[in-house]
Scaffold this active site. Structure first.
Site, PDB file in Angstrom:
ATOM      1  N   ARG A  29       0.831  -1.211   0.000  1.00  0.00           N
ATOM      2  CA  ARG A  29       0.000   0.000   0.000  1.00  0.00           C
ATOM      3  C   ARG A  29       0.862   1.256   0.000  1.00  0.00           C
ATOM      4  O   ARG A  29       0.447   2.306  -0.527  1.00  0.00           O
ATOM      5  CB  ARG A  29      -0.927  -0.023   1.210  1.00  0.00           C
ATOM      6  CG  ARG A  29      -2.027   1.036   1.195  1.00  0.00           C
ATOM      7  CD  ARG A  29      -2.989   0.800   2.332  1.00  0.00           C
ATOM      8  NE  ARG A  29      -4.104   1.734   2.334  1.00  0.00           N
ATOM      9  CZ  ARG A  29      -4.408   2.546   3.345  1.00  0.00           C
ATOM     10  NH1 ARG A  29      -3.656   2.531   4.451  1.00  0.00           N
ATOM     11  NH2 ARG A  29      -5.436   3.356   3.275  1.00  0.00           N
ATOM     12  N   ILE A  55      -7.285   7.591  -0.462  1.00  0.00           N
ATOM     13  CA  ILE A  55      -7.236   6.151  -0.690  1.00  0.00           C
ATOM     14  C   ILE A  55      -8.013   5.513   0.453  1.00  0.00           C
ATOM     15  O   ILE A  55      -7.800   5.852   1.620  1.00  0.00           O
ATOM     16  CB  ILE A  55      -5.782   5.643  -0.755  1.00  0.00           C
ATOM     17  CG1 ILE A  55      -5.724   4.140  -1.019  1.00  0.00           C
ATOM     18  CG2 ILE A  55      -5.013   5.988   0.490  1.00  0.00           C
ATOM     19  CD1 ILE A  55      -4.301   3.614  -1.240  1.00  0.00           C
ATOM     20  N   SER A  56      -8.951   4.629   0.130  1.00  0.00           N
ATOM     21  CA  SER A  56      -9.801   4.031   1.160  1.00  0.00           C
ATOM     22  C   SER A  56      -8.997   3.133   2.085  1.00  0.00           C
ATOM     23  O   SER A  56      -7.926   2.634   1.739  1.00  0.00           O
ATOM     24  CB  SER A  56     -10.916   3.209   0.512  1.00  0.00           C
ATOM     25  OG  SER A  56     -11.779   4.026  -0.240  1.00  0.00           O
ATOM     26  N   GLN A  57      -9.547   2.903   3.269  1.00  0.00           N
ATOM     27  CA  GLN A  57      -8.888   1.984   4.191  1.00  0.00           C
ATOM     28  C   GLN A  57      -8.935   0.577   3.599  1.00  0.00           C
ATOM     29  O   GLN A  57      -9.869   0.204   2.873  1.00  0.00           O
ATOM     30  CB  GLN A  57      -9.571   2.031   5.546  1.00  0.00           C
ATOM     31  CG  GLN A  57     -10.992   1.490   5.579  1.00  0.00           C
ATOM     32  CD  GLN A  57     -11.665   1.767   6.903  1.00  0.00           C
ATOM     33  OE1 GLN A  57     -12.239   2.845   7.108  1.00  0.00           O
ATOM     34  NE2 GLN A  57     -11.607   0.802   7.808  1.00  0.00           N
TER      35      GLN A  57
END
Length: 211
Positions: A29, A55-57
């Site tokens: 990530r 950016i999403s979890q």
């Protein structure tokens, strides 16, 4: 938490699709976030990627991906490339990914990164993702990484009968809900499932306008 450790964490949180877990474990990530927030890339939290976007979890990425129920033969439309993280997950699970990003300053670095990482089944477009990608439709699955106030009709039209769309819906000041929508045969209303409350950046573009 390393990326394999993240996969184990997501499994404990209820993610069951082993292909999804493996796809997330295969990625770092940290590659998909700005240098200033890389120290937090291992955390299960959303992170800023610039230009008002996030950016999403990882849990939400995994849940949304799992909800698509991909088997490997699908053509998937992604609305909102962002930094390319969700794109990279999808590219490992589907035959082809068509991704659209309205913010040029995000679209171009994401394309370069995904190319460098070796993804050859991703097709890119800069423009209004709320209008989909009509020339490439229909799609077996559609995923949106930003929230319109209502489901864009054009996206639903580009979904193949039997296909699934996963999309957050709701205004920026409202409670948003993550929906899974299955398009049924012509003349039948789509089937809508509410998955969980979420908080996404608003979707922009003509198709995202209310009404």
């Amino acid at each position: 938490m390393g990326d394999w450790g993240r996969s184990e964490y997501l499994a404990r949180q209820g993610i069951r699709d082993r292909r999804v877990l493996a796809a997330i474990a295969n990625l770092s990530r940290a590659d998909f976030v700005p240098a200033g927030v890389r120290d937090a890339a291992h955390q299960d939290v959303p992170l800023p990627i610039g230009h008002g976007q996030t950016i999403s979890q990882p849990y939400v990425v995994a849940l949304m991906t799992e909800a698509l129920r991909l088997r490997g033969c699908e053509r998937v439309l992604e609305v909102g490339t962002g930094s390319g993280y969700q794109t990279a997950v999808l590219a490992q699970l589907a035959r082809e990914v068509f991704t659209v990003e309205i913010v040029r300053e995000l679209a171009r670095p994401a394309r370069r990164l995904l190319h460098r990482l070796g993804f050859t089944n991703v097709f890119y477009k800069e423009g209004d993702g709320s209008l989909g990608w009509p020339d490439a439709a229909p799609f077996d699955a559609i995923i949106a990484t930003a929230a319109p106030e209502d489901v864009p009709r054009e996206l639903l039209r580009q979904l193949r009968p039997g296909g699934r769309m996963v999309i957050p819906v709701g205004g920026v000041h409202d409670t948003q809900e993550l929906l899974r929508i299955r398009r049924r045969q012509p003349g039948m209303l789509p089937q809508v499932e509410r998955l969980l409350p979420v908080r996404f950046v608003p979707m922009t573009g003509l198709g995202a306008a209310p009404g």
